[in-house]
Design an enzyme around this catalytic site. Sequence first.
Site, PDB file in Angstrom:
ATOM      1  N   ASP A  72      -6.169   5.634   2.716  1.00 14.77           N
ATOM      2  CA  ASP A  72      -6.282   4.267   1.825  1.00 14.77           C
ATOM      3  C   ASP A  72      -7.616   3.096   2.820  1.00 14.77           C
ATOM      4  O   ASP A  72      -8.854   3.840   3.232  1.00 14.77           O
ATOM      5  CB  ASP A  72      -4.909   2.926   3.126  1.00 14.77           C
ATOM      6  CG  ASP A  72      -4.511   1.998   2.033  1.00 14.77           C
ATOM      7  OD1 ASP A  72      -5.900   1.514   0.903  1.00 14.77           O
ATOM      8  OD2 ASP A  72      -3.322   1.296   2.352  1.00 14.77           O
ATOM      9  N   ALA A 118      13.685  -9.130  -3.939  1.00 16.12           N
ATOM     10  CA  ALA A 118      14.295  -9.184  -4.932  1.00 16.12           C
ATOM     11  C   ALA A 118      14.212  -7.583  -5.920  1.00 16.12           C
ATOM     12  O   ALA A 118      13.291  -6.493  -5.339  1.00 16.12           O
ATOM     13  CB  ALA A 118      13.995  -9.722  -6.239  1.00 16.12           C
ATOM     14  N   HIS A 159       0.754  -1.132  -0.014  1.00 17.05           N
ATOM     15  CA  HIS A 159      -0.143  -0.288   0.130  1.00 17.05           C
ATOM     16  C   HIS A 159       0.832   1.059  -0.050  1.00 17.05           C
ATOM     17  O   HIS A 159       0.205   2.301  -0.833  1.00 17.05           O
ATOM     18  CB  HIS A 159      -0.926   0.417   1.331  1.00 17.05           C
ATOM     19  CG  HIS A 159      -2.191  -1.077   0.960  1.00 17.05           C
ATOM     20  ND1 HIS A 159      -3.154  -1.086   0.848  1.00 17.05           N
ATOM     21  CD2 HIS A 159      -1.203  -2.755   1.247  1.00 17.05           C
ATOM     22  CE1 HIS A 159      -3.929  -2.540   1.315  1.00 17.05           C
ATOM     23  NE2 HIS A 159      -2.983  -2.724   1.155  1.00 17.05           N
ATOM     24  N   SER A 204       1.645  -6.370  -8.369  1.00 15.98           N
ATOM     25  CA  SER A 204       2.742  -6.971  -9.420  1.00 15.98           C
ATOM     26  C   SER A 204       1.962  -7.689 -10.931  1.00 15.98           C
ATOM     27  O   SER A 204       3.355  -7.359 -11.791  1.00 15.98           O
ATOM     28  CB  SER A 204       3.036  -9.049  -8.309  1.00 15.98           C
ATOM     29  OG  SER A 204       3.701  -8.235  -7.874  1.00 15.98           O
TER      30      SER A 204
HETATM   31  O1  LIG Z   1      10.808  -9.077  -3.724  1.00 10.05           O
HETATM   32  C1  LIG Z   1      10.465  -7.978  -3.399  1.00 10.05           C
HETATM   33  C2  LIG Z   1       8.978  -8.519  -3.543  1.00 10.05           C
HETATM   34  C3  LIG Z   1       7.732  -7.525  -3.818  1.00 10.05           C
HETATM   35  N1  LIG Z   1       8.900  -6.683  -4.584  1.00 10.05           N
HETATM   36  C4  LIG Z   1       7.648  -5.183  -4.840  1.00 10.05           C
HETATM   37  O2  LIG Z   1       6.504  -5.174  -4.216  1.00 10.05           O
HETATM   38  C5  LIG Z   1       5.203  -5.325  -4.220  1.00 10.05           C
HETATM   39  C6  LIG Z   1       4.175  -6.400  -4.147  1.00 10.05           C
HETATM   40  O3  LIG Z   1       2.720  -5.716  -4.225  1.00 10.05           O
HETATM   41  P1  LIG Z   1       2.551  -6.864  -4.502  1.00 10.05           P
HETATM   42  O4  LIG Z   1       2.154  -7.889  -5.675  1.00 10.05           O
HETATM   43  O5  LIG Z   1       1.011  -6.005  -4.901  1.00 10.05           O
HETATM   44  O6  LIG Z   1       1.485  -8.215  -3.590  1.00 10.05           O
HETATM   45  P2  LIG Z   1       1.715  -8.111  -1.980  1.00 10.05           P
HETATM   46  O7  LIG Z   1       2.659  -6.979  -1.288  1.00 10.05           O
HETATM   47  O8  LIG Z   1       1.339  -9.142  -1.322  1.00 10.05           O
HETATM   48  O9  LIG Z   1       0.555  -6.693  -1.469  1.00 10.05           O
HETATM   49  C7  LIG Z   1      -0.385  -6.447  -0.558  1.00 10.05           C
HETATM   50  O10 LIG Z   1      -1.567  -5.825  -1.559  1.00 10.05           O
HETATM   51  C8  LIG Z   1      -1.440  -5.783  -3.046  1.00 10.05           C
HETATM   52  C9  LIG Z   1      -2.411  -4.385  -2.812  1.00 10.05           C
HETATM   53  O11 LIG Z   1      -3.080  -3.875  -2.071  1.00 10.05           O
HETATM   54  C10 LIG Z   1      -2.791  -6.658  -2.812  1.00 10.05           C
HETATM   55  O12 LIG Z   1      -3.336  -7.057  -4.088  1.00 10.05           O
HETATM   56  C11 LIG Z   1      -2.156  -8.041  -2.165  1.00 10.05           C
HETATM   57  O13 LIG Z   1      -2.649  -9.033  -2.091  1.00 10.05           O
HETATM   58  C12 LIG Z   1      -1.718  -8.064  -0.980  1.00 10.05           C
HETATM   59  O14 LIG Z   1      -1.016  -8.954  -0.570  1.00 10.05           O
HETATM   60  C13 LIG Z   1       5.645  -4.876  -5.902  1.00 10.05           C
HETATM   61  O15 LIG Z   1       5.478  -3.758  -5.883  1.00 10.05           O
HETATM   62  C14 LIG Z   1       7.048  -5.745  -6.257  1.00 10.05           C
HETATM   63  O16 LIG Z   1       7.794  -4.813  -6.974  1.00 10.05           O
HETATM   64  C15 LIG Z   1       9.614  -6.376  -5.064  1.00 10.05           C
HETATM   65  O17 LIG Z   1       9.875  -5.590  -5.363  1.00 10.05           O
HETATM   66  N2  LIG Z   1      11.081  -7.188  -4.279  1.00 10.05           N
END
Ligand SMILES: O=c1ccn([C@@H]2O[C@H](COP(=O)(O)OP(=O)(O)O[C@H]3O[C@H](CO)[C@@H](O)[C@H](O)[C@H]3O)[C@@H](O)[C@H]2O)c(=O)[nH]1
Length: 443
Positions: free
Chosen positions: A119, A323, A20, A345
């Site tokens: 939020d 990563a 978020h 993602s």
């Molecule tokens: O090793 C890593 C892991 C994550 N990221 C970044 O972290 C973010 C991850 O976000 P997301 O893919 O949305 O996953 P979550 O961290 O699991 O996000 C939470 O928040 C999201 C948005 O509200 C929801 O859709 C998900 O279900 C919830 O778990 C992205 O920008 C990725 O690029 C990295 O750069 N490196």
Amino acid sequence: MEAKKNTISILMVPWLAHGHISPFLELAKKLTNRNFHIYMCSTPVNLSSIKKNVTEKYSQSIKLVEIHLPSLPNLPPHYHTTNGLPHHLISTLKTAFEMSTPNFSKILQTLNPDLVIYDFNLPWAADCASSVNIPAVQFLTFSAAVVALGIHMYDKPGEMFPFPEIYLHEYEMLTIKKALEYLPGNKFPFDEALRRSRDIILVKTCRDFEGKYMDYLSSLVSKKVVPVGALVQESIDQDGHEEIMQWLDKKETSSTVFVSFGSEYFLSKEKIHAVAQGLELSKVNFILVIRFPQGERISTQDALPEGFLERIGERGMILEGWAPQAKILQHSSIGGFVSHCGWNSLMESMKFGVPIIAMPMQVDQPMNARLVEYIGIGMEAMRDEKGNLQSEEIAKVIRKVVVDEMGKAVRKNARELSEKMNAKGDEKIDGVVEELVALCNNK
Ligand SMILES: O=c1ccn([C@@H]2O[C@H](COP(=O)(O)OP(=O)(O)O[C@H]3O[C@H](CO)[C@@H](O)[C@H](O)[C@H]3O)[C@@H](O)[C@H]2O)c(=O)[nH]1
């Protein structure tokens, strides 16, 4: 800390989770490029990591503002974030955040911003703002489809959701019910916070693939839904991660899958084995990110199937912990993203034209996975009827999406969607700026 003259100052308050904070920060950056001034409010533990992403370029226009939460039993200050927080304490964290309302009111009084952006689960932030006549707008970091479904379920119980492509398997309903147990009131928190948003709702999405869900959401809550776009994290470490980039440079174009499950989810040992075996069977190159909960760190070698690393050799790379995802997804050797379907993602994948192998784990992710299939930019690795991952299926879907003739359309759709999204540049931010300026002028 006074806002610059002739600019609109915004106090942003995201939920205390990376998934978020990151889109809020990227929105902040886009707005400061249009002469807005941003105050980003979070707990000290979160701010220390946010700081790293506020580079020199933004140090004058984005100011970080600390909010202190009360120390509750089981919730010392290092737990004032979802990062590393045991799952059963999420509800306590939410309560502690809500108990910081007097502190938030003081911050509002001191900074006197023109607008608050809050939020999905922080209705109290909107209440504080409206009590001192400051407009508050909600920014949703989920897909419009998911939020529309959440609202629909409460507003129209028993009535079919008008978009049958977004459905849930029985085992997924159970995981959602379990997640809701950790939330106060045992229900989706969307409703209360959404109703307080002044006139509009900002959503991290694009009309290109979510138009009908945006319109339905808008009709449910009687507010204009304003899409904000993909908001992919700006790359700030141009010189870092050479080893990964050099490894990718040696692979053929679109030959490699990136495998990651976001910032909050930890794979169990069984799931790590199923994913690893799937990757092995697929014969496709891969980068696999493995994360362990704090305090439960075991060696990567022990977490993987016996002999896996030796058998894989140069075909695979394992990254432990974190990563540089956005940077990896942009590399020309990447031909697929095995993803848990967190919304950030998925939007990164769409933006960079990388087709998706969907492997949803919890909360909104199953619905996002259905959307991926529906818009034709990926395929889902189906589970068995009990909800277990299946290695052969994972391998099969990876090959379909990345290599096989069958996946050609999916690869093409992903490429075309990305071209469409990138062609429009910052058009969406223009729309957001227009709405926010109008709101502040009419307050
Ligand atoms: O090793 C890593 C892991 C994550 N990221 C970044 O972290 C973010 C991850 O976000 P997301 O893919 O949305 O996953 P979550 O961290 O699991 O996000 C939470 O928040 C999201 C948005 O509200 C929801 O859709 C998900 O279900 C919830 O778990 C992205 O920008 C990725 O690029 C990295 O750069 N490196």
